[in-house]
Design an enzyme around this catalytic site. Sequence first.
Site, short mmCIF file in Angstrom:
data_model
loop_
_atom_site.label_atom_id
_atom_site.label_comp_id
_atom_site.label_asym_id
_atom_site.label_seq_id
_atom_site.Cartn_x
_atom_site.Cartn_y
_atom_site.Cartn_z
N TRP A 92 0.86 -1.27 -0.05
CA TRP A 92 0.15 0.45 0.34
C TRP A 92 0.99 1.51 -0.10
CZ3 TRP A 92 -4.15 -1.10 4.57
CH2 TRP A 92 -5.28 -2.22 3.52
N LYS A 93 2.17 1.04 -0.06
CA LYS A 93 3.65 2.02 0.22
C LYS A 93 2.85 3.11 1.06
CE LYS A 93 4.07 1.27 -4.45
NZ LYS A 93 4.74 2.08 -5.82
N HIS B 215 13.02 -2.80 -1.45
CA HIS B 215 12.01 -1.94 -2.36
C HIS B 215 13.26 -0.75 -2.55
CE1 HIS B 215 8.40 0.44 -4.02
NE2 HIS B 215 8.05 -0.95 -4.10
N GLU C 141 11.74 2.31 -4.29
CA GLU C 141 11.64 2.93 -3.08
C GLU C 141 12.30 3.78 -2.16
OE1 GLU C 141 7.48 3.00 -3.27
OE2 GLU C 141 7.76 3.44 -5.48
N GLU D 235 11.23 -6.93 -9.34
CA GLU D 235 11.25 -5.28 -9.35
C GLU D 235 11.28 -4.63 -10.44
OE1 GLU D 235 7.39 -4.87 -6.81
OE2 GLU D 235 8.99 -3.36 -5.90
N GLY E 223 5.41 1.61 -11.05
CA GLY E 223 4.15 2.90 -10.68
C GLY E 223 4.13 3.45 -11.81
N SER F 136 3.46 -2.18 -12.06
CA SER F 136 2.78 -2.40 -12.88
C SER F 136 1.37 -2.86 -12.82
CB SER F 136 2.54 -1.28 -14.31
OG SER F 136 3.55 -0.18 -13.51
N GLY G 259 1.50 -3.06 -6.32
CA GLY G 259 1.40 -1.73 -6.10
C GLY G 259 0.33 -1.03 -6.08
N GLY G 260 0.04 0.17 -6.65
CA GLY G 260 -0.59 0.82 -7.26
C GLY G 260 -2.45 -0.56 -6.72
C1 PEP Z 1 5.41 -1.98 -6.07
O1 PEP Z 1 5.20 -0.93 -4.80
O2 PEP Z 1 6.03 -2.70 -5.52
C2 PEP Z 1 5.14 -1.65 -6.96
C3 PEP Z 1 4.93 -3.26 -8.27
O3 PEP Z 1 4.31 -0.69 -7.46
P1 PEP Z 1 3.15 -0.84 -8.61
O4 PEP Z 1 2.64 -2.37 -8.53
O5 PEP Z 1 1.90 0.27 -8.19
O6 PEP Z 1 4.19 -0.90 -10.12
#
Ligand code: PEP
Length: 255
Positions: A10-11, A95, A97, A167, A173, A213, A234-235
Amino acid sequence: MRTPFIAGNWKMYKTVSDAVKYVKEFRGLVKDVEGVEIVLAPPFTAIHAAAEAARNSNVGIAAQDMFWEREGAFTGQVSAPMLQEAGARYVIIGHSERRTLFGETDATVNRKLAAAYAAGLAPIACIGETLDQRERSETFDVLDRQIKQGLDGLTAEQIGQLVIAYEPVWAIGTGRNATPAQAAEAHGHIRKRLQQWFGPEPAELCHLIYGGSVKPDNIRELVSQPDVDGALVGGASLDVRGFFEIVTRSREAAV
Ligand code: PEP
């Protein structure tokens, strides 16, 4: 065969009340889903409440990060035993980020992985290349370094229990996911390195999940690829119905 593993990150979204509302609805939606390991990673503040709301369900709770010391003068940090007591059973480590915005390195990932195992948390270790690195054909070198340094010193048993999230940074994102072929190629490379460096048995047990994504309309094709054992989302995990779709479609693709 490895059980598909689907985790929602969920970040920095959702308050305690948002999290409880989501988990109460989500646990009802997934209550009959078998054969998928389902995990949600709320922000630190909502971990305890989310874990209480998920109690006696098939939904596990993860933290999005942790510090490697148990306790001490480390303002702003949260330790693995604290997360464990709050109800987390998993923790995301490294991660992208965290790496790009907060200075995380393979060395800090390595310390955190050891501390997570010591506290009985199941880590989800993130690796992946940037767009520049991919365009310079450095993807495999970057993955090799992240695996070698990040997983240094872990036992064969720990590798067998590990979840590695591939990832690609350019896919997080951005709405631009790796193609199924790109994901399969990277996952195949990671599995091969795990076999070489840790042995065939732990390499076979280790879950390799894809992140970047992931959405309801691309999950099926991604998890149908060899060596893609699930997803870190994520999103698209912020919407309870959309995430439920991702869980059920990954289950269908895996059978
Ligand atoms: C994530 O936060 O690990 C991620 C993959 O984000 P998103 O699915 O939004 O690209």
